[in-house]
Design a protein around this motif. Structure first.
Motif, PDB file in Angstrom:
ATOM      1  N   VAL A   1      99.029  24.853  30.370  1.00  0.00           N
ATOM      2  CA  VAL A   1      97.657  24.358  30.365  1.00  0.00           C
ATOM      3  C   VAL A   1      97.036  24.568  31.740  1.00  0.00           C
ATOM      4  O   VAL A   1      97.691  24.372  32.766  1.00  0.00           O
ATOM      5  N   ALA A   2      95.762  24.973  31.771  1.00  0.00           N
ATOM      6  CA  ALA A   2      95.015  25.061  33.013  1.00  0.00           C
ATOM      7  C   ALA A   2      93.598  24.565  32.754  1.00  0.00           C
ATOM      8  O   ALA A   2      92.968  24.957  31.765  1.00  0.00           O
ATOM      9  N   LEU A   3      93.108  23.686  33.629  1.00  0.00           N
ATOM     10  CA  LEU A   3      91.819  23.039  33.411  1.00  0.00           C
ATOM     11  C   LEU A   3      90.934  23.129  34.641  1.00  0.00           C
ATOM     12  O   LEU A   3      91.415  23.001  35.772  1.00  0.00           O
ATOM     13  N   TRP A   4      89.628  23.347  34.408  1.00  0.00           N
ATOM     14  CA  TRP A   4      88.611  23.200  35.441  1.00  0.00           C
ATOM     15  C   TRP A   4      87.827  21.924  35.120  1.00  0.00           C
ATOM     16  O   TRP A   4      87.400  21.725  33.985  1.00  0.00           O
ATOM     17  N   GLN A   5      87.667  21.063  36.112  1.00  0.00           N
ATOM     18  CA  GLN A   5      87.053  19.764  35.881  1.00  0.00           C
ATOM     19  C   GLN A   5      85.991  19.485  36.943  1.00  0.00           C
ATOM     20  O   GLN A   5      86.195  19.763  38.121  1.00  0.00           O
TER      21      GLN A   5
END
Length: 400
Positions: free
Chosen positions: A276-280
């Motif tokens: 998983v990779a997220l930009w927040q």
């Protein structure tokens, strides 16, 4: 303009780069040497190389070789690099740069005195998460970056036992105990490859190993080391901090992703886990996993990987991620094996371009020092129970 290069060490890793150097239009001939001559002969035959040398000294004496690429045991890099520079050769070195501050200082002095090209082949420089964070930092998307994390989490059971047996001979357990914080560049380099700063102090803690199998046993270890897992907290120039983990006993699928990164700023943050990779930001969360995911170009069952432990093969098969800009690469690389999250093609091209253009590579001696020395000082901190220690800095490369 082209040049010739000699591969030093015909182990599990070097064959991938021998192939890439041979295919690069900026390289004329590729040679190889190894302490076990039969390995050099086999690699030369498998990859169609120009020939072999009986030893490193003979390679350095030869006018047929303009540069050397060092793929030997981790603790040997510093002295071999200095030999190469002293013989008038450009040098590509696998990580780490060296294992002492003095070796690092000597390499920087030698590069400055000779004007030769030195490059450390840190794969995390082109890890997709590092590339994406580097781009976002350049855009100012994080706001003020104040904290980051870099992990190199690779359990010994997932291929490392086989790798150390392959390279270490009968006394492999003595070298399999290599201290985690003396191999810091995947975690440190992945953070600093995006965040343009450097570490100024560190406090680190090591965890004594409890497996009891003779690995990480101080009575066996040539490094007097019994620590298999370690964590370091670094202060950075300009304010802020980053934390790294170097784990060798960990319940984690390192065959899926062994290096992972997180970056936190005043306006946005980015986090990566195994799958998983997220930009927040303050408005919400976006999944950026597809942007950072390299697509394999080679099967783990490919015959060229037969000598590599199955648990390690994923590191040698990855293609490129959408975030990678391949426009600068030779077209010969378009259908060639890649590895370590798509980094191999870029690393080979960085070195060839630097030598032929007489320019500094991205991970030059001064940058390599900033990726390597923090771990060396962190190891000292852990040995002293976590005392906070200052980290020397050699500054930026001249002209940078």
């Amino acid at each position: 303009m082209t040049f010739s290069i000699g591969i030093v060490g015909a182990g599990q890793f070097s064959g991938q780069f021998a192939r890439l150097f041979r295919a690069h239009p900026g390289v004329r001939d590729v040679y190889v040497t190894d302490l076990l001559p039969e390995r050099a002969v086999r690699l030369a035959a498998d990859e169609g190389l120009a020939g072999t040398f009986p030893d490193y000294e003979a390679m350095l004496e030869s006018r047929a070789v303009d540069a050397v690429a060092i793929f030997t045991q981790r603790w040997t890099h510093g002295p071999l690099v200095l030999q190469g520079l002293g013989a008038g050769k450009h040098v590509y070195s696998a990580v780490p740069m060296a294992i002492s501050a003095q070796e690092i200082a000597d390499i920087i002095d030698a590069v400055g005195a000779t004007g030769l090209t030195y490059m450390m082949g840190e794969t995390s420089q082109y890890h997709p998460a590092t590339v994406h964070a580097r781009n976002k930092i350049a855009e100012g998307a994080f706001g003020r970056l104040f904290y980051a994390e870099g992990d190199y989490v690779h359990d010994m059971d997932l291929g490392f036992y086989d790798a150390y047996r392959y390279s270490g001979g009968e006394d492999w357990k003595a070298t399999a105990s290599y201290p985690p914080l003396l191999y810091p560049t995947h975690s440190v380099g992945g953070v600093l490859g995006a965040w343009r700063t450097h570490a100024v102090s560190v406090s680190a803690i090591g965890v004594v190993d409890e497996r009891g199998d003779g690995v990480f046993d101080r009575s066996v270890s040539r490094f007097d080391n019994d620590v298999s897992n370690a964590t370091a907290l670094f202060e950075v120039a300009g304010g802020g901090s980053f934390r790294t983990n170097e784990f060798r006993r960990v319940g984690y699928p390192s065959h899926i992703r062994e290096s992972r990164f997180r970056f936190f700023g005043t306006e946005a943050s980015m986090e990566q886990l195994a799958t998983v990779a997220l930009w927040q930001d303050k408005a919400g969360v976006a999944d950026i996993g597809e942007l950072l995911e390299p697509k394999p170009t080679t099967s783990p069952d490919d015959p060229s990987l037969r000598h590599i432990a199955p648990e390690l093969r994923a590191a040698f098969t990855s293609g490129s991620a959408p975030v990678h800009d391949r426009a600068r690469l030779p077209r010969a690389y378009d259908r060639m094996h890649n590895g370590h999250e798509g980094s191999h093609h870029f690393l080979a091209d960085d070195f060839v371009t630097a030598v032929n253009s007489r320019t500094l590579p991205p991970v030059n001696a001064w940058v390599a020092a900033r990726y390597t020395l923090p771990g060396i000082v962190a190891h000292d901190s852990a040995r002293q129970g976590g005392v906070r220690l200052e980290i020397p800095d050699f500054g930026d490369a001249p002209g940078r």
